[in-house]
Design a protein around this motif. Structure first.
Motif, PDB file in Angstrom:
ATOM      1  N   ASP A   1     -17.157 -30.749   6.501  1.00 23.83           N
ATOM      2  CA  ASP A   1     -16.466 -31.434   7.664  1.00 23.83           C
ATOM      3  C   ASP A   1     -16.418 -30.143   8.598  1.00 23.83           C
ATOM      4  OD1 ASP A   1     -15.891 -33.916   6.567  1.00 23.83           O
ATOM      5  OD2 ASP A   1     -13.935 -33.364   6.399  1.00 23.83           O
ATOM      6  N   TYR A   2     -16.276 -28.912   8.286  1.00 24.65           N
ATOM      7  CA  TYR A   2     -16.116 -27.697   9.113  1.00 24.65           C
ATOM      8  C   TYR A   2     -17.615 -27.558   9.762  1.00 24.65           C
ATOM      9  CZ  TYR A   2     -16.009 -22.954  10.554  1.00 24.65           C
ATOM     10  OH  TYR A   2     -15.979 -21.861  11.403  1.00 24.65           O
ATOM     11  N   VAL A   3     -18.688 -27.914   9.074  1.00 23.15           N
ATOM     12  CA  VAL A   3     -19.941 -27.552   9.604  1.00 23.15           C
ATOM     13  C   VAL A   3     -20.286 -28.801  10.376  1.00 23.15           C
ATOM     14  CG1 VAL A   3     -22.434 -27.881   8.833  1.00 23.15           C
ATOM     15  CG2 VAL A   3     -20.946 -26.209   7.666  1.00 23.15           C
ATOM     16  N   THR A   4     -20.014 -29.978  10.121  1.00 21.48           N
ATOM     17  CA  THR A   4     -20.332 -31.408  10.824  1.00 21.48           C
ATOM     18  C   THR A   4     -19.582 -31.211  12.296  1.00 21.48           C
ATOM     19  OG1 THR A   4     -20.501 -32.520   8.719  1.00 21.48           O
ATOM     20  CG2 THR A   4     -20.088 -33.637  10.850  1.00 21.48           C
ATOM     21  N   ALA A   5     -18.321 -30.845  12.211  1.00 19.10           N
ATOM     22  CA  ALA A   5     -17.668 -30.767  13.510  1.00 19.10           C
ATOM     23  C   ALA A   5     -18.443 -29.868  14.561  1.00 19.10           C
ATOM     24  CB  ALA A   5     -16.211 -30.382  13.311  1.00 19.10           C
ATOM     25  N   ARG A   6     -19.102 -28.930  14.115  1.00 23.33           N
ATOM     26  CA  ARG A   6     -19.865 -27.981  15.097  1.00 23.33           C
ATOM     27  C   ARG A   6     -21.299 -28.223  15.316  1.00 23.33           C
ATOM     28  NH1 ARG A   6     -15.488 -26.490  12.888  1.00 23.33           N
ATOM     29  NH2 ARG A   6     -14.193 -24.802  13.744  1.00 23.33           N
ATOM     30  N   ARG A   7     -21.751 -29.269  14.644  1.00 24.59           N
ATOM     31  CA  ARG A   7     -23.277 -29.293  14.679  1.00 24.59           C
ATOM     32  C   ARG A   7     -23.908 -29.706  16.084  1.00 24.59           C
ATOM     33  NH1 ARG A   7     -24.907 -34.724  15.184  1.00 24.59           N
ATOM     34  NH2 ARG A   7     -23.132 -36.183  14.908  1.00 24.59           N
ATOM     35  N   ARG A   8     -22.845 -30.062  16.974  1.00 16.95           N
ATOM     36  CA  ARG A   8     -23.494 -30.390  18.492  1.00 16.95           C
ATOM     37  C   ARG A   8     -22.685 -29.220  19.614  1.00 16.95           C
ATOM     38  NH1 ARG A   8     -21.634 -35.218  20.774  1.00 16.95           N
ATOM     39  NH2 ARG A   8     -23.259 -34.959  22.220  1.00 16.95           N
ATOM     40  N   ALA A   9     -22.453 -27.985  18.949  1.00 16.87           N
ATOM     41  CA  ALA A   9     -21.937 -27.071  19.715  1.00 16.87           C
ATOM     42  C   ALA A   9     -22.872 -26.000  19.439  1.00 16.87           C
ATOM     43  CB  ALA A   9     -20.608 -26.654  19.248  1.00 16.87           C
ATOM     44  N   MET A  10     -23.465 -25.467  20.421  1.00 19.80           N
ATOM     45  CA  MET A  10     -24.571 -24.596  20.388  1.00 19.80           C
ATOM     46  C   MET A  10     -24.144 -23.272  20.084  1.00 19.80           C
ATOM     47  SD  MET A  10     -27.456 -26.009  20.164  1.00 19.80           S
ATOM     48  CE  MET A  10     -26.957 -27.215  19.106  1.00 19.80           C
ATOM     49  N   PRO A  11     -24.695 -22.500  19.270  1.00 22.50           N
ATOM     50  CA  PRO A  11     -23.994 -21.154  18.541  1.00 22.50           C
ATOM     51  C   PRO A  11     -24.193 -19.934  19.601  1.00 22.50           C
ATOM     52  CG  PRO A  11     -26.152 -21.301  17.561  1.00 22.50           C
ATOM     53  CD  PRO A  11     -25.949 -22.522  18.431  1.00 22.50           C
ATOM     54  N   HIS A  12     -23.154 -19.067  19.633  1.00 24.26           N
ATOM     55  CA  HIS A  12     -23.214 -17.865  20.456  1.00 24.26           C
ATOM     56  C   HIS A  12     -23.072 -16.851  19.364  1.00 24.26           C
ATOM     57  CE1 HIS A  12     -23.899 -15.297  23.571  1.00 24.26           C
ATOM     58  NE2 HIS A  12     -22.817 -14.546  23.527  1.00 24.26           N
ATOM     59  N   ILE A  13     -22.341 -17.092  18.161  1.00 22.05           N
ATOM     60  CA  ILE A  13     -22.069 -16.361  17.065  1.00 22.05           C
ATOM     61  C   ILE A  13     -23.374 -15.714  16.548  1.00 22.05           C
ATOM     62  CG2 ILE A  13     -22.006 -18.378  15.327  1.00 22.05           C
ATOM     63  CD1 ILE A  13     -19.640 -17.188  14.020  1.00 22.05           C
ATOM     64  N   LYS A  14     -23.134 -14.853  15.935  1.00 22.52           N
ATOM     65  CA  LYS A  14     -24.311 -13.940  15.089  1.00 22.52           C
ATOM     66  C   LYS A  14     -23.791 -13.653  13.592  1.00 22.52           C
ATOM     67  CE  LYS A  14     -25.014 -12.562  19.646  1.00 22.52           C
ATOM     68  NZ  LYS A  14     -23.751 -12.961  20.764  1.00 22.52           N
ATOM     69  N   THR A  15     -24.654 -14.370  12.780  1.00 25.87           N
ATOM     70  CA  THR A  15     -24.066 -14.149  11.351  1.00 25.87           C
ATOM     71  C   THR A  15     -25.459 -13.763  10.611  1.00 25.87           C
ATOM     72  OG1 THR A  15     -24.437 -16.599  10.835  1.00 25.87           O
ATOM     73  CG2 THR A  15     -22.223 -15.478  11.460  1.00 25.87           C
ATOM     74  N   TRP A  16     -25.473 -13.005   9.743  1.00 25.33           N
ATOM     75  CA  TRP A  16     -26.327 -12.304   8.523  1.00 25.33           C
ATOM     76  C   TRP A  16     -25.811 -12.518   7.554  1.00 25.33           C
ATOM     77  CZ3 TRP A  16     -30.730 -11.009  12.122  1.00 25.33           C
ATOM     78  CH2 TRP A  16     -30.198 -11.003  13.511  1.00 25.33           C
ATOM     79  N   SER A  17     -26.501 -13.294   6.452  1.00 23.44           N
ATOM     80  CA  SER A  17     -25.835 -13.791   5.100  1.00 23.44           C
ATOM     81  C   SER A  17     -26.723 -13.840   4.142  1.00 23.44           C
ATOM     82  CB  SER A  17     -24.915 -14.727   5.527  1.00 23.44           C
ATOM     83  OG  SER A  17     -23.978 -14.742   6.372  1.00 23.44           O
ATOM     84  N   ARG A  18     -26.358 -13.411   2.807  1.00 24.98           N
ATOM     85  CA  ARG A  18     -26.980 -13.883   1.803  1.00 24.98           C
ATOM     86  C   ARG A  18     -26.580 -14.905   0.893  1.00 24.98           C
ATOM     87  NH1 ARG A  18     -30.898 -10.631  -2.418  1.00 24.98           N
ATOM     88  NH2 ARG A  18     -31.188 -11.932  -4.082  1.00 24.98           N
ATOM     89  N   VAL A  19     -27.042 -16.066   1.036  1.00 26.62           N
ATOM     90  CA  VAL A  19     -26.467 -17.325   0.472  1.00 26.62           C
ATOM     91  C   VAL A  19     -27.199 -17.952  -0.893  1.00 26.62           C
ATOM     92  CG1 VAL A  19     -25.325 -17.830   2.702  1.00 26.62           C
ATOM     93  CG2 VAL A  19     -27.259 -18.961   1.849  1.00 26.62           C
ATOM     94  N   ALA A  20     -26.299 -18.753  -1.636  1.00 22.63           N
ATOM     95  CA  ALA A  20     -26.938 -19.045  -2.819  1.00 22.63           C
ATOM     96  C   ALA A  20     -27.539 -20.596  -2.475  1.00 22.63           C
ATOM     97  CB  ALA A  20     -26.071 -19.355  -3.856  1.00 22.63           C
ATOM     98  N   ALA A  21     -28.579 -20.965  -3.191  1.00 26.71           N
ATOM     99  CA  ALA A  21     -29.254 -22.252  -3.225  1.00 26.71           C
ATOM    100  C   ALA A  21     -28.276 -23.210  -3.472  1.00 26.71           C
ATOM    101  CB  ALA A  21     -30.415 -22.341  -4.004  1.00 26.71           C
ATOM    102  N   ASN A  22     -27.320 -23.163  -4.339  1.00 28.01           N
ATOM    103  CA  ASN A  22     -26.305 -24.377  -4.533  1.00 28.01           C
ATOM    104  C   ASN A  22     -25.415 -24.775  -3.209  1.00 28.01           C
ATOM    105  OD1 ASN A  22     -24.362 -22.239  -4.143  1.00 28.01           O
ATOM    106  ND2 ASN A  22     -23.707 -22.056  -6.520  1.00 28.01           N
ATOM    107  N   GLY A  23     -25.472 -24.060  -2.207  1.00 28.58           N
ATOM    108  CA  GLY A  23     -24.765 -24.194  -1.100  1.00 28.58           C
ATOM    109  C   GLY A  23     -23.327 -23.928  -1.048  1.00 28.58           C
ATOM    110  N   ARG A  24     -22.849 -23.166  -1.851  1.00 25.78           N
ATOM    111  CA  ARG A  24     -21.575 -22.630  -1.808  1.00 25.78           C
ATOM    112  C   ARG A  24     -21.295 -21.294  -2.051  1.00 25.78           C
ATOM    113  NH1 ARG A  24     -17.695 -25.071  -6.345  1.00 25.78           N
ATOM    114  NH2 ARG A  24     -16.641 -23.263  -5.850  1.00 25.78           N
ATOM    115  N   ASP A  25     -22.153 -20.607  -2.797  1.00 28.80           N
ATOM    116  CA  ASP A  25     -21.776 -19.054  -3.318  1.00 28.80           C
ATOM    117  C   ASP A  25     -22.560 -18.269  -1.917  1.00 28.80           C
ATOM    118  OD1 ASP A  25     -20.687 -19.664  -5.377  1.00 28.80           O
ATOM    119  OD2 ASP A  25     -22.616 -19.845  -6.622  1.00 28.80           O
ATOM    120  N   VAL A  26     -21.877 -17.195  -1.653  1.00 26.28           N
ATOM    121  CA  VAL A  26     -22.113 -16.229  -0.502  1.00 26.28           C
ATOM    122  C   VAL A  26     -22.254 -15.038  -1.138  1.00 26.28           C
ATOM    123  CG1 VAL A  26     -21.533 -15.393   1.681  1.00 26.28           C
ATOM    124  CG2 VAL A  26     -21.055 -17.636   1.193  1.00 26.28           C
TER     125      VAL A  26
END
Length: 209
Positions: free
Chosen positions: A102-127
């Motif tokens: 829900d957190y992601v869905t609520a932001r999908r139509r807001a274009m980003p100005h944030i900058k993030t650099w992350s290593r994430v797992a293929a399972n969609g939950r582990d950072v």
């Protein structure tokens, strides 16, 4: 500095199926030298023996900007000349929006100005780790290595600030995305789907000229 900190971080459950997601709001020239340098830094210059994970560039498509809350006006905060955007390897490009929490869905139509650099797992939950920074995709922001050899130097043109979140920084607790709803862990609320979707054949990366 990031490379030094990541080199001291235990490899943990890091896997070659992870993704290193580079998400930014200004598209400078993604030269091979810059991309190779970032990939090396985000693997701690491999001092910790981290499995190599592919690096991707998360940048909204023209359609995502057009369909955003502000429409094409949102692109006014996303510097991106054609000559720079066209140098990005298409296989590395990933979309901003897609199915997620829900957190992601609520932001999908807001274009980003944030900058993030992350290593994430293929399972969609582990950072594995995440860097929230003022740095965009440029050598001026991240620095350029000069004088190769035993005593190299890093030339940085801009003053930038960031916060690196790792498991060891939070007492060894696992890091999870907002998609995780159970179990222990510290939530790193990345505002895009994990894993982000690759561009389709018809998708065009946004450019402001």
């Amino acid at each position: 500095r990031v490379a030094t900190l990541l080199a001291a971080e235990p490899a943990g459950d890091a896997a070659a199926t992870d993704l290193v997601v580079c998400q930014y709001s200004s598209f400078s020239s993604p030269s091979k030298q810059l991309l190779d340098q970032l990939a090396a830094a985000f693997h701690g210059d491999n001092a910790a023996g981290l499995p190599r994970a592919p690096m991707v560039l998360l940048w909204p498509t023209s359609e995502e900007v057009r369909d955003s809350v502000e429409g094409y006006r949102a692109g006014g905060c996303m510097p991106s000349s054609t000559k720079n955007v066209s140098r990005a390897p298409r296989a590395m490009l990933r979309k901003w929006s897609g199915p997620g929490s829900d957190y992601v869905t609520a932001r999908r139509r807001a274009m980003p100005h944030i900058k993030t650099w992350s290593r994430v797992a293929a399972n969609g939950r582990d950072v594995r780790w995440s860097l929230l920074s003022s740095s965009n995709l440029s050598g001026g922001a991240h620095g350029k290595r000069q004088k190769p050899g035993p005593d190299p130097q890093l030339h940085v043109m801009h003053w930038e600030m960031g916060v690196l979140i790792t498991p060891s920084a939070v007492g060894g607790a696992p890091l999870t995305t907002s998609a995780a709803t159970d179990g222990p862990g510290v939530v790193v609320p990345l505002p895009y789907p994990i894993p982000p979707a690759p561009y389709d054949d018809a998708d065009r990366p946004f450019r402001w000229d």
